[in-house]
Design a protein around this motif. Sequence first.
Motif, short mmCIF file in Angstrom:
data_model
loop_
_atom_site.label_atom_id
_atom_site.label_comp_id
_atom_site.label_asym_id
_atom_site.label_seq_id
_atom_site.Cartn_x
_atom_site.Cartn_y
_atom_site.Cartn_z
N HIS A 189 0.85 -1.19 0.00
CA HIS A 189 0.00 0.00 0.00
C HIS A 189 0.88 1.25 0.00
O HIS A 189 1.95 1.26 0.62
CB HIS A 189 -0.90 0.04 1.24
N GLY A 190 0.40 2.27 -0.66
CA GLY A 190 1.09 3.55 -0.64
C GLY A 190 0.81 4.31 0.65
O GLY A 190 -0.08 3.94 1.43
N TYR A 191 1.57 5.38 0.86
CA TYR A 191 1.44 6.19 2.07
C TYR A 191 1.50 7.66 1.65
O TYR A 191 2.31 8.02 0.80
CB TYR A 191 2.57 5.85 3.04
N PRO A 192 0.65 8.52 2.20
CA PRO A 192 0.60 9.90 1.74
C PRO A 192 1.87 10.70 2.01
O PRO A 192 2.20 11.60 1.24
CB PRO A 192 -0.61 10.50 2.49
N TYR A 193 2.60 10.36 3.08
CA TYR A 193 3.83 11.09 3.39
C TYR A 193 5.00 10.23 2.94
O TYR A 193 5.54 9.42 3.69
CB TYR A 193 3.91 11.39 4.89
N ASP A 194 5.40 10.42 1.68
CA ASP A 194 6.31 9.50 1.01
C ASP A 194 7.68 10.13 0.77
O ASP A 194 8.23 10.07 -0.32
CB ASP A 194 5.68 9.07 -0.32
N GLY A 195 8.22 10.78 1.80
CA GLY A 195 9.55 11.36 1.68
C GLY A 195 9.56 12.65 0.90
O GLY A 195 8.53 13.31 0.70
N SER A 196 10.73 13.03 0.40
CA SER A 196 10.91 14.32 -0.26
C SER A 196 10.33 14.35 -1.67
O SER A 196 10.10 15.42 -2.23
CB SER A 196 12.40 14.69 -0.31
N GLU A 197 10.10 13.17 -2.27
CA GLU A 197 9.52 13.09 -3.61
C GLU A 197 8.31 12.17 -3.58
O GLU A 197 8.32 11.07 -4.13
CB GLU A 197 10.56 12.57 -4.62
N PRO A 198 7.24 12.60 -2.93
CA PRO A 198 6.09 11.73 -2.75
C PRO A 198 5.39 11.39 -4.06
O PRO A 198 5.22 12.23 -4.93
CB PRO A 198 5.17 12.54 -1.83
N VAL A 199 5.00 10.12 -4.18
CA VAL A 199 4.23 9.67 -5.34
C VAL A 199 2.73 9.88 -5.09
O VAL A 199 1.98 10.24 -5.98
CB VAL A 199 4.53 8.20 -5.66
N GLY A 200 2.32 9.62 -3.84
CA GLY A 200 0.92 9.85 -3.48
C GLY A 200 -0.04 8.82 -4.02
O GLY A 200 -1.21 9.12 -4.24
N SER A 201 0.43 7.60 -4.24
CA SER A 201 -0.45 6.55 -4.75
C SER A 201 -1.11 5.80 -3.60
O SER A 201 -0.45 5.43 -2.63
CB SER A 201 0.35 5.56 -5.61
N ASN A 202 -2.39 5.55 -3.73
CA ASN A 202 -3.11 4.77 -2.73
C ASN A 202 -3.50 3.40 -3.29
O ASN A 202 -4.45 2.78 -2.84
CB ASN A 202 -4.37 5.52 -2.26
N SER A 203 -2.77 2.95 -4.30
CA SER A 203 -3.08 1.65 -4.90
C SER A 203 -2.54 0.52 -4.04
O SER A 203 -1.60 0.68 -3.28
CB SER A 203 -2.50 1.56 -6.32
N SER A 204 -3.16 -0.66 -4.18
CA SER A 204 -2.78 -1.85 -3.42
C SER A 204 -2.50 -2.99 -4.39
O SER A 204 -3.23 -3.16 -5.36
CB SER A 204 -3.90 -2.25 -2.46
N HIS A 205 -1.45 -3.78 -4.08
CA HIS A 205 -1.04 -4.85 -4.98
C HIS A 205 -0.48 -6.02 -4.19
O HIS A 205 0.09 -5.83 -3.10
CB HIS A 205 0.02 -4.36 -5.97
N PRO A 206 -0.59 -7.24 -4.71
CA PRO A 206 0.06 -8.38 -4.05
C PRO A 206 1.57 -8.16 -4.00
O PRO A 206 2.18 -7.68 -4.96
CB PRO A 206 -0.29 -9.56 -4.97
N LEU A 207 2.18 -8.52 -2.88
CA LEU A 207 3.62 -8.37 -2.70
C LEU A 207 4.35 -9.54 -3.33
O LEU A 207 4.12 -10.69 -2.97
CB LEU A 207 3.95 -8.28 -1.21
N ALA A 208 5.24 -9.24 -4.29
CA ALA A 208 6.01 -10.28 -4.96
C ALA A 208 7.25 -10.66 -4.15
O ALA A 208 7.54 -11.84 -3.95
CB ALA A 208 6.43 -9.83 -6.36
N CYS A 209 8.00 -9.65 -3.67
CA CYS A 209 9.24 -9.92 -2.94
C CYS A 209 9.74 -8.64 -2.30
O CYS A 209 9.27 -7.54 -2.62
CB CYS A 209 10.32 -10.47 -3.87
N ILE A 210 10.68 -8.80 -1.38
CA ILE A 210 11.37 -7.67 -0.76
C ILE A 210 12.85 -7.82 -1.09
O ILE A 210 13.42 -8.91 -0.95
CB ILE A 210 11.16 -7.66 0.77
N VAL A 211 13.46 -6.73 -1.53
CA VAL A 211 14.86 -6.73 -1.91
C VAL A 211 15.61 -5.74 -1.02
O VAL A 211 15.33 -4.54 -1.03
CB VAL A 211 15.04 -6.33 -3.39
N LEU A 212 16.54 -6.27 -0.21
CA LEU A 212 17.37 -5.44 0.65
C LEU A 212 18.64 -5.07 -0.12
O LEU A 212 19.37 -5.96 -0.58
CB LEU A 212 17.71 -6.18 1.94
N LEU A 213 18.89 -3.80 -0.26
CA LEU A 213 19.95 -3.31 -1.14
C LEU A 213 21.22 -2.96 -0.39
O LEU A 213 21.19 -2.53 0.77
CB LEU A 213 19.48 -2.06 -1.88
N GLU A 214 22.33 -3.13 -1.09
CA GLU A 214 23.60 -2.55 -0.67
C GLU A 214 24.40 -2.23 -1.93
O GLU A 214 24.26 -2.89 -2.95
CB GLU A 214 24.39 -3.52 0.23
#
Length: 293
Positions: A189-214
């Motif tokens: 789910h999206g969130y209205p306070y989305d950092g310095s460049e907010p997208v502002g999407s309230n769409s919902s989708h099935p979660l495919a995966c989580i990717v932890l970056l380095e």
Amino acid sequence: MFVNIKIAGIVLRLNAQQELLLTSELMPFFVGDSEEPDVTVRVSFDWGDADILRSKPVGRDRLLIYYREGGSCYCQLDGGTRPAIAQTKYTPDFSKIQCTINTEEYDVPQKHVHQILRMLPIRQILLSKNVLFFHASQVLYERKGILFSAPSGTGKTTQARLWQQYRNAKIICNDRTLLRKGGGQWMTHGYPYDGSEPVGSNSSHPLACIVLLEQGSENKLVRLKPAKAITRLMRQAVIDGWDLASQQKALELIAAVFEDVPVYALCCTISAQAVTVLEKSLQKEGIIHGKSI
């Protein structure tokens, strides 16, 4: 009047005797009167409704100071050298919430809903409804959400933009993403306070995966086992670190995510190859087919 705002499928109703105003950033999250609230917040502009707190704070974040007193919980928006700007009083189960705004400290009364939401213990409210809150960018690809999570400055927004550029993925969130299980699957789910460049999407989708970056000099992907990954993922969860109950609840929910959703560690460069490396692994595991949306 009242205003209904839906975040991660949770309907928050703000109820006030005076008019409440909606800005454009919250319009995607506005729902009509027919939606029944999961949480109701009474909003008062009479500072006489606020309680005088005599106990010491139990915690604080960047905006709010938290108290527990007389069987109730409180958070106050600090006024610095001035009195508190707002006080929210709530029961531990959030069945009763009152937000009182100190209009004497404002030149113009704060009637905008986006300002009032910042006065609430919103993370705790969502967590009580089994919503996980992550520092994560999200792209929509093949109607599924792919989350890129990492400490600030690591490149989660950059990787999302690479998927947008090379795979025509749609960016749903730049910095903050919510997860909640519904209908037997984890949903993004999206969130209205989305950092310095907010997208502002309230769409919902099935979660495919989580990717932890380095960041790295080459692109390598490893699927993580829960024992190794849970601590890393916990660091990217947005929770009240001073509240042990919140930490425990978040930990339990993250453990539940691992039961259903693959989590990867991606050491990556800023290149199309980073996209290809992740895409090939997701194809191999049958998570995606590799077709642009």
